[in-house]
Design a protein around this motif. Structure first.
Motif, PDB file in Angstrom:
ATOM      1  N   ASP A  38       0.794  -1.319   0.034  1.00 29.60           N
ATOM      2  CA  ASP A  38      -0.066   0.015   0.141  1.00 29.60           C
ATOM      3  C   ASP A  38       0.887   1.482   0.084  1.00 29.60           C
ATOM      4  OD1 ASP A  38      -2.363  -1.483   0.240  1.00 29.60           O
ATOM      5  OD2 ASP A  38      -2.690  -1.254   2.110  1.00 29.60           O
ATOM      6  N   ALA A  39       2.030   1.379   0.887  1.00 30.78           N
ATOM      7  CA  ALA A  39       2.991   2.515   0.993  1.00 30.78           C
ATOM      8  C   ALA A  39       3.410   2.815  -0.553  1.00 30.78           C
ATOM      9  CB  ALA A  39       3.789   2.233   2.137  1.00 30.78           C
ATOM     10  N   LEU A  40       4.006   1.691  -1.023  1.00 34.17           N
ATOM     11  CA  LEU A  40       4.501   1.651  -2.592  1.00 34.17           C
ATOM     12  C   LEU A  40       3.459   2.202  -3.598  1.00 34.17           C
ATOM     13  CD1 LEU A  40       7.079  -0.970  -2.663  1.00 34.17           C
ATOM     14  CD2 LEU A  40       7.577   1.436  -2.140  1.00 34.17           C
ATOM     15  N   ALA A  41       2.138   1.769  -3.643  1.00 34.28           N
ATOM     16  CA  ALA A  41       1.265   2.063  -4.652  1.00 34.28           C
ATOM     17  C   ALA A  41       0.728   3.413  -4.570  1.00 34.28           C
ATOM     18  CB  ALA A  41       0.211   0.898  -4.549  1.00 34.28           C
ATOM     19  N   ARG A  42       0.623   3.783  -3.258  1.00 30.81           N
ATOM     20  CA  ARG A  42       0.225   5.039  -2.865  1.00 30.81           C
ATOM     21  C   ARG A  42       1.311   6.368  -3.400  1.00 30.81           C
ATOM     22  NH1 ARG A  42      -1.311   3.297   2.159  1.00 30.81           N
ATOM     23  NH2 ARG A  42       0.425   4.452   3.267  1.00 30.81           N
ATOM     24  N   ALA A  43       2.337   5.901  -2.961  1.00 28.01           N
ATOM     25  CA  ALA A  43       3.544   6.881  -3.226  1.00 28.01           C
ATOM     26  C   ALA A  43       3.862   7.081  -4.856  1.00 28.01           C
ATOM     27  CB  ALA A  43       4.785   6.388  -2.712  1.00 28.01           C
ATOM     28  N   TRP A  44       3.439   6.128  -5.659  1.00 25.26           N
ATOM     29  CA  TRP A  44       3.998   5.973  -7.007  1.00 25.26           C
ATOM     30  C   TRP A  44       2.815   6.233  -7.926  1.00 25.26           C
ATOM     31  CZ3 TRP A  44       7.290   1.137  -6.243  1.00 25.26           C
ATOM     32  CH2 TRP A  44       8.688   1.527  -5.688  1.00 25.26           C
ATOM     33  N   GLY A  45       1.540   5.951  -7.381  1.00 23.26           N
ATOM     34  CA  GLY A  45       0.308   5.768  -8.175  1.00 23.26           C
ATOM     35  C   GLY A  45       0.296   4.395  -9.178  1.00 23.26           C
ATOM     36  N   SER A  46       1.424   3.465  -8.771  1.00 20.04           N
ATOM     37  CA  SER A  46       1.278   2.338  -9.718  1.00 20.04           C
ATOM     38  C   SER A  46       0.273   1.340  -9.594  1.00 20.04           C
ATOM     39  CB  SER A  46       2.627   1.777  -9.241  1.00 20.04           C
ATOM     40  OG  SER A  46       3.812   2.379  -9.538  1.00 20.04           O
ATOM     41  N   ARG A  47       0.116   0.688 -10.685  1.00 18.32           N
ATOM     42  CA  ARG A  47      -1.081  -0.421 -10.752  1.00 18.32           C
ATOM     43  C   ARG A  47      -0.060  -1.776 -10.066  1.00 18.32           C
ATOM     44  NH1 ARG A  47      -2.546  -4.190 -15.885  1.00 18.32           N
ATOM     45  NH2 ARG A  47      -0.425  -4.160 -15.930  1.00 18.32           N
ATOM     46  N   VAL A  48      -0.735  -2.247  -9.076  1.00 18.83           N
ATOM     47  CA  VAL A  48      -0.205  -3.438  -8.495  1.00 18.83           C
ATOM     48  C   VAL A  48      -0.506  -4.784  -8.945  1.00 18.83           C
ATOM     49  CG1 VAL A  48      -0.180  -4.760  -6.368  1.00 18.83           C
ATOM     50  CG2 VAL A  48      -0.319  -2.198  -6.285  1.00 18.83           C
ATOM     51  N   ARG A  49       0.462  -5.518  -9.264  1.00 20.16           N
ATOM     52  CA  ARG A  49       0.362  -6.799 -10.027  1.00 20.16           C
ATOM     53  C   ARG A  49       0.933  -7.874  -8.871  1.00 20.16           C
ATOM     54  NH1 ARG A  49       1.628  -8.476 -15.936  1.00 20.16           N
ATOM     55  NH2 ARG A  49       0.768 -10.554 -16.093  1.00 20.16           N
ATOM     56  N   VAL A  50       0.013  -8.702  -8.221  1.00 17.77           N
ATOM     57  CA  VAL A  50       0.718  -9.716  -7.573  1.00 17.77           C
ATOM     58  C   VAL A  50       0.562 -10.944  -8.097  1.00 17.77           C
ATOM     59  CG1 VAL A  50      -0.015 -10.763  -5.228  1.00 17.77           C
ATOM     60  CG2 VAL A  50      -0.471  -8.549  -5.322  1.00 17.77           C
ATOM     61  N   VAL A  51       1.941 -11.676  -7.782  1.00 15.26           N
ATOM     62  CA  VAL A  51       1.962 -12.761  -8.698  1.00 15.26           C
ATOM     63  C   VAL A  51       2.189 -13.934  -7.774  1.00 15.26           C
ATOM     64  CG1 VAL A  51       3.722 -13.971 -10.104  1.00 15.26           C
ATOM     65  CG2 VAL A  51       3.242 -11.638 -10.855  1.00 15.26           C
ATOM     66  N   ARG A  52       1.419 -15.016  -7.690  1.00 17.13           N
ATOM     67  CA  ARG A  52       1.619 -16.087  -6.863  1.00 17.13           C
ATOM     68  C   ARG A  52       1.473 -17.444  -7.713  1.00 17.13           C
ATOM     69  NH1 ARG A  52       1.524 -15.826  -1.362  1.00 17.13           N
ATOM     70  NH2 ARG A  52       0.843 -13.809  -0.527  1.00 17.13           N
ATOM     71  N   ASN A  53       2.745 -18.184  -7.799  1.00 13.79           N
ATOM     72  CA  ASN A  53       2.945 -19.005  -8.587  1.00 13.79           C
ATOM     73  C   ASN A  53       3.327 -20.361  -7.769  1.00 13.79           C
ATOM     74  OD1 ASN A  53       2.037 -17.702 -11.264  1.00 13.79           O
ATOM     75  ND2 ASN A  53       4.314 -17.299 -11.466  1.00 13.79           N
ATOM     76  N   ALA A 109       1.047   0.253 -24.553  1.00 12.21           N
ATOM     77  CA  ALA A 109       0.616   1.142 -23.646  1.00 12.21           C
ATOM     78  C   ALA A 109       1.523   1.604 -22.666  1.00 12.21           C
ATOM     79  CB  ALA A 109      -0.691   0.763 -22.957  1.00 12.21           C
ATOM     80  N   GLU A 110       1.356   2.919 -21.785  1.00 11.84           N
ATOM     81  CA  GLU A 110       2.119   3.254 -20.721  1.00 11.84           C
ATOM     82  C   GLU A 110       2.068   2.304 -19.561  1.00 11.84           C
ATOM     83  OE1 GLU A 110       2.344   7.239 -19.648  1.00 11.84           O
ATOM     84  OE2 GLU A 110       2.371   7.994 -21.765  1.00 11.84           O
ATOM     85  N   VAL A 111       3.281   2.024 -19.139  1.00 13.17           N
ATOM     86  CA  VAL A 111       2.952   1.114 -17.998  1.00 13.17           C
ATOM     87  C   VAL A 111       4.045   1.697 -16.905  1.00 13.17           C
ATOM     88  CG1 VAL A 111       3.989  -1.196 -17.153  1.00 13.17           C
ATOM     89  CG2 VAL A 111       2.865  -1.047 -19.190  1.00 13.17           C
ATOM     90  N   ASP A 112       3.417   1.539 -15.715  1.00 10.16           N
ATOM     91  CA  ASP A 112       4.051   1.817 -14.228  1.00 10.16           C
ATOM     92  C   ASP A 112       3.452   0.690 -13.330  1.00 10.16           C
ATOM     93  OD1 ASP A 112       5.232   2.758 -11.902  1.00 10.16           O
ATOM     94  OD2 ASP A 112       4.808   4.730 -12.289  1.00 10.16           O
ATOM     95  N   ASP A 113       3.789  -0.134 -13.155  1.00 15.66           N
ATOM     96  CA  ASP A 113       3.316  -1.442 -12.656  1.00 15.66           C
ATOM     97  C   ASP A 113       4.321  -1.831 -11.172  1.00 15.66           C
ATOM     98  OD1 ASP A 113       1.416  -1.512 -14.326  1.00 15.66           O
ATOM     99  OD2 ASP A 113       1.870  -3.557 -14.902  1.00 15.66           O
ATOM    100  N   LEU A 114       3.826  -1.940 -10.133  1.00 21.58           N
ATOM    101  CA  LEU A 114       4.393  -2.728  -8.998  1.00 21.58           C
ATOM    102  C   LEU A 114       4.251  -4.060  -9.059  1.00 21.58           C
ATOM    103  CD1 LEU A 114       5.835  -2.501  -6.176  1.00 21.58           C
ATOM    104  CD2 LEU A 114       3.603  -2.071  -5.221  1.00 21.58           C
TER     105      LEU A 114
END
Length: 371
Positions: A38-53, A109-114
């Protein structure tokens, strides 16, 4: 040691609960992870992509595509849990990054992903209060469709992570080398008078981007890996990593949130010093992994297995060589075994039984000294 895991060893490894995964039950580790994301997403406005494999990964993804040298010692079966020549239990969650990055190839497209990759990793490690064979880790990679990510962005990443994990703690970075980053840094935090390692980070290396089909002239980003067990222990002040999985109600109650740790009555330790014969090249991590493999569910009764001294064959007296039955290429190791279950006191008979199991597992000499 066998090159590949047996079916039972693999089944046992895959059955270990992932404390970072809410689908496997609530735990304070999830609260710490969520706060960091949450802290990183708020600071950067990035889209969060959680990967669980699945933790079963291609050896190429765990090593080759991240830039590890083919001769790197970390690839040795002493340190890596191989399932087959091409498959292994990941040794870091970074193993899931190459495949994740490949999914961006061709994106216009433009990407700024966490990119968040949490989960269990599998190591061969020592047995003590801060190490386990299946620790939790999280990779936090910021991927941007622009080429100008720099050292300032790395420091920004570190500042946000430290503030989320250990509010108010001082921090510093020191140079570190990772095959998959540029400008690699180790992140240390200050608690009291001590500096303690928290994470490692850097810029995403150009060869990792190019290997995933991403042009470094367009793409860039930051990468950080952090041990979640260690981070949670530091945040709450937990003194022993075994508490994180304890079923003791007094302990489990405290692992529902991030409030400070309240000490649980410590049971007295039982110490046993073992004089064993091992191969000269047997390291502490191999000894620790051997103990875990032999004891299985009883390993949590052990606080630590530490090598107190090593004396090679050449430095022993003739009398000692005869007593031990040691030969060239072997070393006499004094191993201190500390037994201390978290919820009960062992009887002398139980302590001696565990002592003998450990002794028989690691001793390679012809003469036995059993309790």
């Amino acid at each position: 040691m066998s090159t590949y895991l047996t079916a039972s060893d693999l089944s046992r490894a895959l059955a270990v609960r992932d404390l970072s995964d809410a689908a496997q039950g609530p735990h304070a580790m999830q609260a710490l992870l969520d706060a960091t994301i949450d802290a990183l997403a708020r600071a950067w406005g990035s889209r969060v992509r959680v990967v669980r494999n699945s933790p079963l990964v291609a050896v190429a993804d765990n090593y080759d595509k991240l830039g590890y040298d083919p001769a790197d010692v970390t690839r040795d079966a002493r340190y890596t849990r191989y399932v087959s020549p091409t498959t292994m239990l990941r040794s870091h969650t970074t193993a899931d990054i190459p495949d994740t990055l490949r999914r961006y190839a061709g994106t216009t497209a433009e990407v700024d992903d966490l990119i968040v990759v949490p989960g269990l990793v599998y190591r061969r490690d020592v047995v003590d209060r801060i190490h386990v064979g299946e620790p939790h880790q999280v990779d936090l990679w910021r991927l941007r469709s622009r080429p100008d990510t720099g050292d300032r962005d790395v420091r920004d990443l570190v500042a946000h992570v430290v503030r989320a994990v250990l509010p108010g703690a001082g921090w510093r970075t020191t140079p570190a080398r990772h095959p998959y980053t540029a400008l690699g840094r180790q992140v240390d935090v200050r608690l009291g008078a001590d500096w303690l390692e928290l994470a490692e980070c850097g810029l995403i290396a150009e060869h990792v981007l190019a290997g995933a089909g991403l042009d470094p002239a367009r793409w860039s980003g930051t990468a950080l890996g952090m041990g979640l067990d260690r981070a949670l222990m530091l945040r709450k002040g937990i003194p022993d990593i075994r508490y994180l999985r304890s079923g003791n109600p007094r302990v489990a109650e405290q692992l529902r949130d991030l409030s400070p740790w309240r000490p649980v009555s410590a049971l007295p330790p039982i110490r046993r010093d073992l004089s064993v014969v091992v191969a000269d090249d047997t390291d502490d991590e191999t000894l620790g992994d051997t103990v875990r493999k032999v004891l299985h569910d009883r390993v949590d009764d052990i606080e630590s297995v530490l090598v107190a001294a090593r004396t090679p064959w050449a430095e022993l007296s003739e009398k000692a060589r005869d007593r031990l039955g040691i030969v060239p290429g072997q070393t006499n190791a004094v191993v201190r075994l500390v037994l201390r279950p978290l919820s009960r006191t062992l009887t002398d008979e139980e302590a001696n039984e565990l002592r003998n199991q450990v002794y028989l597992a690691i001793h390679a000499g012809p003469r036995l000294e059993l309790a």
